[in-house]
Write a protein that holds these residues in place. Structure first.
Motif, PDB file in Angstrom:
ATOM      1  N   LEU A   5       0.955  -2.509   7.196  1.00  0.00           N
ATOM      2  CA  LEU A   5       1.463  -1.166   7.527  1.00  0.00           C
ATOM      3  C   LEU A   5       2.883  -0.980   6.999  1.00  0.00           C
ATOM      4  N   GLY A   6       3.698  -2.030   7.108  1.00  0.00           N
ATOM      5  CA  GLY A   6       5.062  -1.928   6.620  1.00  0.00           C
ATOM      6  C   GLY A   6       5.091  -1.662   5.122  1.00  0.00           C
ATOM      7  N   ILE A   7       4.284  -2.438   4.381  1.00  0.00           N
ATOM      8  CA  ILE A   7       4.254  -2.271   2.920  1.00  0.00           C
ATOM      9  C   ILE A   7       3.760  -0.878   2.566  1.00  0.00           C
ATOM     10  N   LYS A   8       2.751  -0.418   3.313  1.00  0.00           N
ATOM     11  CA  LYS A   8       2.203   0.914   3.040  1.00  0.00           C
ATOM     12  C   LYS A   8       3.266   1.975   3.288  1.00  0.00           C
ATOM     13  N   GLY A   9       4.014   1.790   4.379  1.00  0.00           N
ATOM     14  CA  GLY A   9       5.079   2.744   4.684  1.00  0.00           C
ATOM     15  C   GLY A   9       6.128   2.770   3.581  1.00  0.00           C
ATOM     16  N   ALA A  50      -2.551 -10.289  13.501  1.00  0.00           N
ATOM     17  CA  ALA A  50      -1.777  -9.118  13.917  1.00  0.00           C
ATOM     18  C   ALA A  50      -0.539  -8.940  13.043  1.00  0.00           C
ATOM     19  N   LEU A  51       0.131 -10.066  12.724  1.00  0.00           N
ATOM     20  CA  LEU A  51       1.338  -9.966  11.890  1.00  0.00           C
ATOM     21  C   LEU A  51       0.986  -9.466  10.495  1.00  0.00           C
ATOM     22  N   VAL A  58      -4.548  -3.625  14.938  1.00  0.00           N
ATOM     23  CA  VAL A  58      -3.418  -4.471  15.345  1.00  0.00           C
ATOM     24  C   VAL A  58      -3.268  -4.426  16.860  1.00  0.00           C
ATOM     25  N   ALA A  59      -3.401  -3.229  17.421  1.00  0.00           N
ATOM     26  CA  ALA A  59      -3.271  -3.094  18.878  1.00  0.00           C
ATOM     27  C   ALA A  59      -4.359  -3.906  19.585  1.00  0.00           C
ATOM     28  N   THR A  74      -6.487 -11.772   3.623  1.00  0.00           N
ATOM     29  CA  THR A  74      -6.075 -12.970   4.350  1.00  0.00           C
ATOM     30  C   THR A  74      -6.187 -12.760   5.851  1.00  0.00           C
ATOM     31  N   SER A  75      -5.816 -11.555   6.295  1.00  0.00           N
ATOM     32  CA  SER A  75      -5.898 -11.299   7.736  1.00  0.00           C
ATOM     33  C   SER A  75      -7.357 -11.331   8.181  1.00  0.00           C
TER      34      SER A  75
END
Lengths: 126, 567, 206
Positions: C114-118, C107-108, C155-156, C79-80
């Motif tokens: 990344l959050g889910i991966k973490g 970006a979100l 993302v950056a 989707t991103s």
């Protein structure tokens, strides 16, 4: 440039990507023989990758050098992998099997070239 | 383009830091690379002299060092190889000459991405510092060989060097990043910034060779970066990618290393060839022989170079079915190189040759490379290689291929472009002395090693007296060592010449060699932004001694004046 | 002594316009960079496949990854990729508002990935599957970790473009630069398209 159409096209591609994702994930839930399941899963991945490269990365209509820059490393990585098969992965395969495996290289190269040519002939004049 | 030139002229008045340190001008970056590479070459050369001392007079005290133990010996051999290949050859041939000549020769004001170019040098320099820092960390620098084969390089227990090898990997990784950035710049610049009339078939050969070299570098380095990540994780994160007892495969590293390592030889060789091919027609006053043939041979050699890597591994236990195809491909790659050599010799045929220093070094490089190329055929054939591998024959062969393209061609390039770089002429007398010393001592150092290798002397052995069968070979080692020391001392005339000419040399004119390519149409040294107006190219780069022409040279920008020639 | 070229008539064949008129240096540079990236990820994935084929017993270890979370994360990244492509379309229509929305979404979604991966990592480590628990986990953490680093860079980059667009609006080079950023982001997506079946699905096909 008709950008509204362009955006609609991007969404359509996304729909196809999601359909493929759902299809390949569903394989895990269905009672399908592993060999066929793995083939479907990776087939779906290749199609997804081609869709992203072709539509989102605009390989559909690009200068020939850009094609070369995308295809050359892909072909090279495949060559490396196949060349290492007898050493790293398949210590016991017979000679004839490795010949068949080696035949993948020209086959893959021809397929990629055909896809590239097809893309170019369909490319809209920019 | 015009706006670019104006913009460059406007920022002409830069401060010291922006002008000489964090410079974006390709000519300044080229000089930075050159200085760094010459400094590293000095370190690498002294290391060679030190471990050669141990081989000639085993267990004697090495001057300035003391007795050299096996660990120090292995460290010296490893660091000599790493420094010379990655921190001397590449910065001289790609960093210095690539940066200097590509924009000038294609008529561009600068590289396509000047700031990326600056980043490329500074990342490389940090790589140099990291590598040199590994010499002084506890546990010592890497003794695992310049190829870093696991399992030896994989665990600290095997070598005693923890930070040494980690920093070795890190230094190499930084060097790769530096040259990846540089390579992106080279390719993009040549593809997009060629001036009007500069078609691909009018490019000077060195530009072709430089972009061919960076193309195969970019294509081959990825798997080694992958391997380096895995090796580093094995060392610091407890993974087991290359540890056989936990499921990994050490042979995998060898494949990944040589998949890069072999093209790397051509990354170095092609620009070296390019320098010779640039210099030979200028001093033979003749068009280069087979311009297009040379280019096609380069392209073929590049493709083949990517599929010959396993010829470094015939004795590593690879599948014999793999050895034969690689053997065939390896022999096949000698064909384009043979054609290139013949084309270079044919360029000399019936030329009016003058032996200035750049020409002497080019000819010296050509002759010595021939010997390296011919001995390579023995090593490329798997059956012969099984006997010769890991002997001094390989060492001698390797130095006979790389020394000509790095040092003979590199010095040729320095003597040839020095006026353009620094605006001064170098001393011819000192240059010739330098050539004679280098040529004699180089051959004297490595021909004995061919003999040692053929007699069965294995390389990477700390003491050549370790086995009875090696003892009769000892006098050859003494000859080689004396010649190596002579080779190192023989560089003194060069250092003197390099520094003295910069300070007190005669001011150079724009075109001291009467050469055709675009860099000689601008002042020595060229101003910031290179060209006041974008030049228009009307012909190929090697129109020397054209019939009916007023001079025996014809700049690429010279307007047509009823002359019939068209390359 | 630069040549004066005022009245040079350029004759003969092969005198072409500079190529930069046909394709921008930035695009060539970006693709050369991506070619290098293909070789790095291709090399790692190749090693994974080869060693996987050499050792049949990995499937058992691979069953412990959660393919449901993986599939959801794939959806997030796909989707991103679409929103990144839409950002380019909006830039070409010169619609700064649309560009900002699309970039923010991209970006979100990258951050969500990344959050889910973490979360996944912490779950697996909690179950005792650390990066050094065996060859499968060696590869799992290395491949997804390197990919996650690429996502973070993306993302950056996208956030930087978002900030630039918010501050100065769209300028003449915006669409071009957005295309380069998009190429990188789609490449990161493309790598994941192969990592997902390799790491998650092929081990769980019954």
């Amino acid at each position: 440039m008709a950008s509204t159409n362009e955006n609609r096209h991007y969404v359509q591609v996304w729909v196809w990507l999601v359909v493929l994702l759902v299809a390949s994930t569903a394989i895990v839930l269905l009672p399908i023989p592993p060999a066929i399941g793995v083939a479907i899963v990776f087939g779906a991945a290749v199609i997804k990758a081609l869709l992203v490269a072709r539509e989102y990365m605009h390989l559909r209509a690009e200068y020939w050098l850009v094609y070369a820059l995308a295809l050359l490393p892909t072909a090279l990585v495949l060559t490396l992998g196949v060349a290492l098969l007898p050493d790293i992965a398949a210590h016991l395969t017979s000679y004839s099997v490795s010949v068949y495996i080696a035949a993948i290289i020209p086959f893959t190269a021809a397929t990629l070239a055909a896809v590239a040519l097809l893309n170019r002939s369909q490319a809209p004049a920019e | 383009m015009a706006q670019v030139a104006v913009a460059h002229a406007a920022e002409h008045e830069l401060g010291f830091w922006r002008k000489y340190v964090f410079a974006t001008d390709h000519k300044v970056i080229a000089k930075q690379y050159l200085w760094a590479a010459l400094l590293m070459a000095l370190i690498g050369g002294l290391m060679a002299a030190m471990f050669r001392w141990q081989l000639a007079w085993p267990d004697a005290s090495v001057p300035g060092w003391g007795p050299m133990g096996p660990q120090d010996y292995m460290v010296m051999v490893t660091m000599h190889g790493t420094i010379m290949v990655f921190f001397v050859a590449m910065p001289i041939l790609l960093g210095a000459f690539g940066n200097l000549v590509i924009p000038l020769m294609i008529g561009a004001g600068d590289m396509a991405f000047p700031r990326l170019n600056m980043a490329s040098f500074w990342v490389f320099l940090v790589g140099c510092v990291v590598l040199l820092a590994s010499l002084v960390v506890p546990g010592g620098a890497s003794p695992a060989g310049w190829t870093g084969y696991p399992p030896l390089s994989d665990k600290v227990e095997f070598t005693g060097s923890f930070w040494g090898i980690n920093l070795w990997i890190l230094g190499l990784a930084l060097e790769f990043v530096g040259f990846l950035l540089g390579g992106i710049n080279f390719l993009t610049t040549v593809v997009t910034l060629r001036t009007r009339g500069m078609t691909m078939w009018r490019l000077p050969l060195i530009v072709w060779q430089e972009i061919a070299a960076v193309a195969i570098f970019l294509l081959s380095v990825g798997p080694l970066v992958a391997g380096a990540i895995m090796l580093l994780l094995d060392r610091v994160a407890g993974t087991a990618f290359f540890l056989p007892h936990r499921g990994g495969d050490p042979l995998l590293w060898q494949h990944l290393f040589w998949f890069f390592g072999h093209p790397e030889v051509y990354v170095i060789a092609l620009p070296g060839f390019g320098i010779m091919q640039e210099i030979l027609p200028v001093f033979a006053r003749k068009p280069t022989f087979g311009y297009r043939t040379i280019i096609w041979c380069t392209v073929v050699a590049c493709f083949l170079s990517l599929i010959v890597w396993a010829h470094h591994m015939y004795v590593s236990g690879i599948d014999p079915r793999l050895a034969t195809p690689f053997s065939i491909a390896t022999i096949a790659i000698s064909i384009p190189f043979a054609i290139m050599i013949f084309a270079m010799i044919a360029t000399l045929w019936r030329g009016s040759i003058s032996f200035e220093t750049p020409m002497l070094f080019s000819l010296g490089g050509l002759v010595t490379f021939l010997l390296g190329g011919v001995t390579g055929i023995f090593l490329g054939s798997d059956t012969a290689d099984i006997y010769l591998h890991d002997s001094y024959f390989v060492v001698a062969h390797f130095h006979y291929t790389l020394f000509p393209v790095v040092f003979f061609a590199g010095f040729a390039g320095i003597y040839y472009w020095y006026p353009k770089m620094f605006g001064k002429l170098m001393s011819e007398t000192l240059g010739r002395v330098h050539f004679v010393l280098t040529f004699i001592f180089f051959n004297a150092a490595f021909i004995p090693l061919f003999m040692v290798g053929l007699a069965g002397g294995p390389r990477r052995i700390y003491s050549p007296m370790a086995y009875d069968l090696l003892k009769p070979l000892q006098p050859l080692h003494v000859v080689a060592t004396v010649a190596t020391i002579g080779l190192v001392l023989g560089q003194l005339p060069f250092i003197v010449n390099f520094v003295m000419s910069m300070l007190w040399g005669e001011k150079a004119a724009a075109n001291p060699w009467h050469a055709n390519t675009l860099e000689w149409t601008v002042d020595s040294p060229p101003p910031h932004g290179n060209f006041a107006h974008p030049p228009v190219v009307t012909r190929g780069p090697y129109d020397y001694s054209m019939p009916g022409a007023k001079d025996d040279w014809y700049p690429q920008t010279a307007p047509f004046s009823g002359q019939p020639q068209e390359t | 002594m630069a040549h004066q070229l005022t009245d040079v008539s350029v004759m003969g064949s092969g005198v072409s316009e500079p190529l930069e008129l046909r394709v921008s240096p930035g695009k060539i540079g970006m693709w050369v960079f991506l070619a290098g990236e293909i070789m790095i990820f291709g090399g790692l994935i190749g090693c994974f496949v080869l060693l996987r084929l050499a050792h049949g017993g990995w499937a058992a270890e691979g069953e412990h990854v959660n393919w449901r979370i993986g599939a959801f994360n794939t959806l997030v990244l796909l989707t991103s990729s679409m929103s990144m492509a839409l950002a380019l379309g909006e830039a070409r229509r010169n619609n700064a508002g649309g560009v900002k929305i699309c970039l923010a979404i991209t970006a979100l979604l990258g951050l969500a990935f990344l959050g889910i991966k973490g979360f996944e990592y912490s779950r697996e480590i909690g179950e005792g599957f650390t990066p050094w628990s065996g060859l499968f986990w060696n590869f799992y953490y290395m491949l997804t970790g390197l990919h996650a680093m690429h996502v973070a860079v993306g993302v950056a980059v996208n956030s930087t473009f978002l900030g630039l667009t918010a501050r100065r609006g769209l300028v003449s080079t915006s669409a071009l630069h957005l295309e380069f950023a998009g190429l990188y982001w789609h490449f990161v997506d493309l790598v994941w398209i192969f990592l997902f079946p390799l790491v998650y699905l092929s081990t769980n096909v019954k």
